[in-house]
Design an enzyme around this catalytic site. Structure first.
Site, PDB file in Angstrom:
ATOM      1  N   ASN A   1     -12.649   2.678  -4.122  1.00 43.10           N
ATOM      2  CA  ASN A   1     -11.773   1.664  -3.561  1.00 43.10           C
ATOM      3  C   ASN A   1     -12.430   1.190  -2.273  1.00 43.10           C
ATOM      4  OD1 ASN A   1      -9.925   0.003  -2.430  1.00 43.10           O
ATOM      5  ND2 ASN A   1      -8.183   1.401  -2.604  1.00 43.10           N
TER       6      ASN A   1
ATOM      7  N   TYR B   1       0.793  -1.235   0.000  1.00 39.45           N
ATOM      8  CA  TYR B   1       0.000   0.000   0.000  1.00 39.45           C
ATOM      9  C   TYR B   1       0.823   1.282   0.000  1.00 39.45           C
ATOM     10  CZ  TYR B   1      -3.448  -3.505   1.304  1.00 39.45           C
ATOM     11  OH  TYR B   1      -4.237  -4.620   1.310  1.00 39.45           O
TER      12      TYR B   1
ATOM     13  N   ASP C   1     -25.021  -3.762  -4.723  1.00 42.56           N
ATOM     14  CA  ASP C   1     -26.398  -3.353  -5.043  1.00 42.56           C
ATOM     15  C   ASP C   1     -26.567  -1.836  -4.939  1.00 42.56           C
ATOM     16  OD1 ASP C   1     -27.087  -5.952  -5.573  1.00 42.56           O
ATOM     17  OD2 ASP C   1     -28.293  -6.254  -3.759  1.00 42.56           O
TER      18      ASP C   1
ATOM     19  N   HIS D   1      -7.575  -0.005  -6.925  1.00 45.97           N
ATOM     20  CA  HIS D   1      -6.880  -0.591  -5.767  1.00 45.97           C
ATOM     21  C   HIS D   1      -5.416  -0.195  -5.829  1.00 45.97           C
ATOM     22  CE1 HIS D   1     -10.365  -3.028  -4.909  1.00 45.97           C
ATOM     23  NE2 HIS D   1     -10.427  -3.294  -6.202  1.00 45.97           N
TER      24      HIS D   1
ATOM     25  N   ARG E   1      -8.753 -12.232  -2.793  1.00 39.71           N
ATOM     26  CA  ARG E   1      -8.719 -10.840  -3.256  1.00 39.71           C
ATOM     27  C   ARG E   1      -8.955 -10.736  -4.762  1.00 39.71           C
ATOM     28  NH1 ARG E   1      -6.493  -7.677   1.080  1.00 39.71           N
ATOM     29  NH2 ARG E   1      -5.092  -8.964   2.303  1.00 39.71           N
TER      30      ARG E   1
ATOM     31  N   SER F   1      -2.959  -1.888  -4.417  1.00 38.97           N
ATOM     32  CA  SER F   1      -2.156  -3.102  -4.592  1.00 38.97           C
ATOM     33  C   SER F   1      -2.675  -3.904  -5.783  1.00 38.97           C
ATOM     34  CB  SER F   1      -2.209  -3.953  -3.318  1.00 38.97           C
ATOM     35  OG  SER F   1      -3.507  -4.492  -3.138  1.00 38.97           O
TER      36      SER F   1
HETATM   37  C1  DQA Z   1      -7.192  -2.691  -1.455  1.00 40.21           C
HETATM   38  C2  DQA Z   1      -7.028  -4.201  -1.654  1.00 40.21           C
HETATM   39  C3  DQA Z   1      -7.959  -4.972  -0.756  1.00 40.21           C
HETATM   40  O1  DQA Z   1      -7.800  -6.375  -0.958  1.00 40.21           O
HETATM   41  C4  DQA Z   1      -7.656  -4.673   0.692  1.00 40.21           C
HETATM   42  O2  DQA Z   1      -8.560  -5.354   1.534  1.00 40.21           O
HETATM   43  C5  DQA Z   1      -7.632  -3.204   0.995  1.00 40.21           C
HETATM   44  C6  DQA Z   1      -7.052  -2.294   0.007  1.00 40.21           C
HETATM   45  C7  DQA Z   1      -6.133  -1.915  -2.262  1.00 40.21           C
HETATM   46  O3  DQA Z   1      -6.295  -0.702  -2.394  1.00 40.21           O
HETATM   47  O4  DQA Z   1      -5.151  -2.490  -2.713  1.00 40.21           O
HETATM   48  O5  DQA Z   1      -8.002  -2.778   2.074  1.00 40.21           O
HETATM   49  O6  DQA Z   1      -8.468  -2.311  -1.927  1.00 40.21           O
END
Ligand code: DQA
Length: 155
Positions: free
Chosen positions: A81, A30, A94, A107, A118, A109
């Protein structure tokens, strides 16, 4: 040079659960920016693209859902996000459908290169694009994609 402003240029940037903890989360996934610093970057990207942004973050799923309910008349598009909710919150899926606005999923990551759970996104089918694994710069890509969508340039 500042790009010409599209007429539909109001974007809500919504951060979900645990994104307020950026700066304390694993830097390998992150980065090191706090949410406030990330929002500063996003505001700069938006400016360059001629978009106006408003920000929202919550750790409460119901609050996130209710914000989606409220946005229809106040913004033209969404950058989402939802954090871990991405992977299982049918309620947010929804609510996004109810909002009926063009949305881009983003995201920090590379969610598709991490744990199996994920790789699932329950919102992806409702989004015009997904950007992941590009860190803060991914928000610029996501805003640019949304801008194309709002100005009718997207195919
Ligand atoms: C996230 C990826 C998700 O899997 C994770 O739970 C997050 C951040 C990202 O920005 O990479 O909290 O959304």
């Amino acid at each position: 040079m500042t790009a010409a402003h599209p007429s539909r240029n109001r974007v809500a940037v919504m951060h979900g659960v645990n994104l307020d903890q950026l700066g304390r989360r694993p830097a390998g996934h992150y980065g090191t920016l706090t949410l406030m610093q990330l929002e500063g970057r996003i505001a700069g990207f938006a400016d360059e693209l001629g978009l106006t942004v408003q920000f929202f973050q919550s750790n409460h799923e119901g609050a996130f859902v209710e914000e989606l309910h409220r946005l229809e008349d106040t913004v033209d598009g969404l950058l989402l996000n939802p954090g871990a909710w991405t992977h299982y919150s049918w309620a947010i899926r929804d609510a996004l459908e109810i909002a009926g606005l063009p949305a881009v999923e983003v995201h920090l990551s590379d969610v598709d290169g991490r744990e199996e759970w994920r790789r699932v996104s329950v919102i992806r089918e409702l989004c015009v694009a997904t950007v992941s694994g590009r860190g803060p710069d991914g928000y610029r890509d996501a805003l640019a994609r949304l801008r194309d969508e709002l100005s009718g340039k997207a195919e």
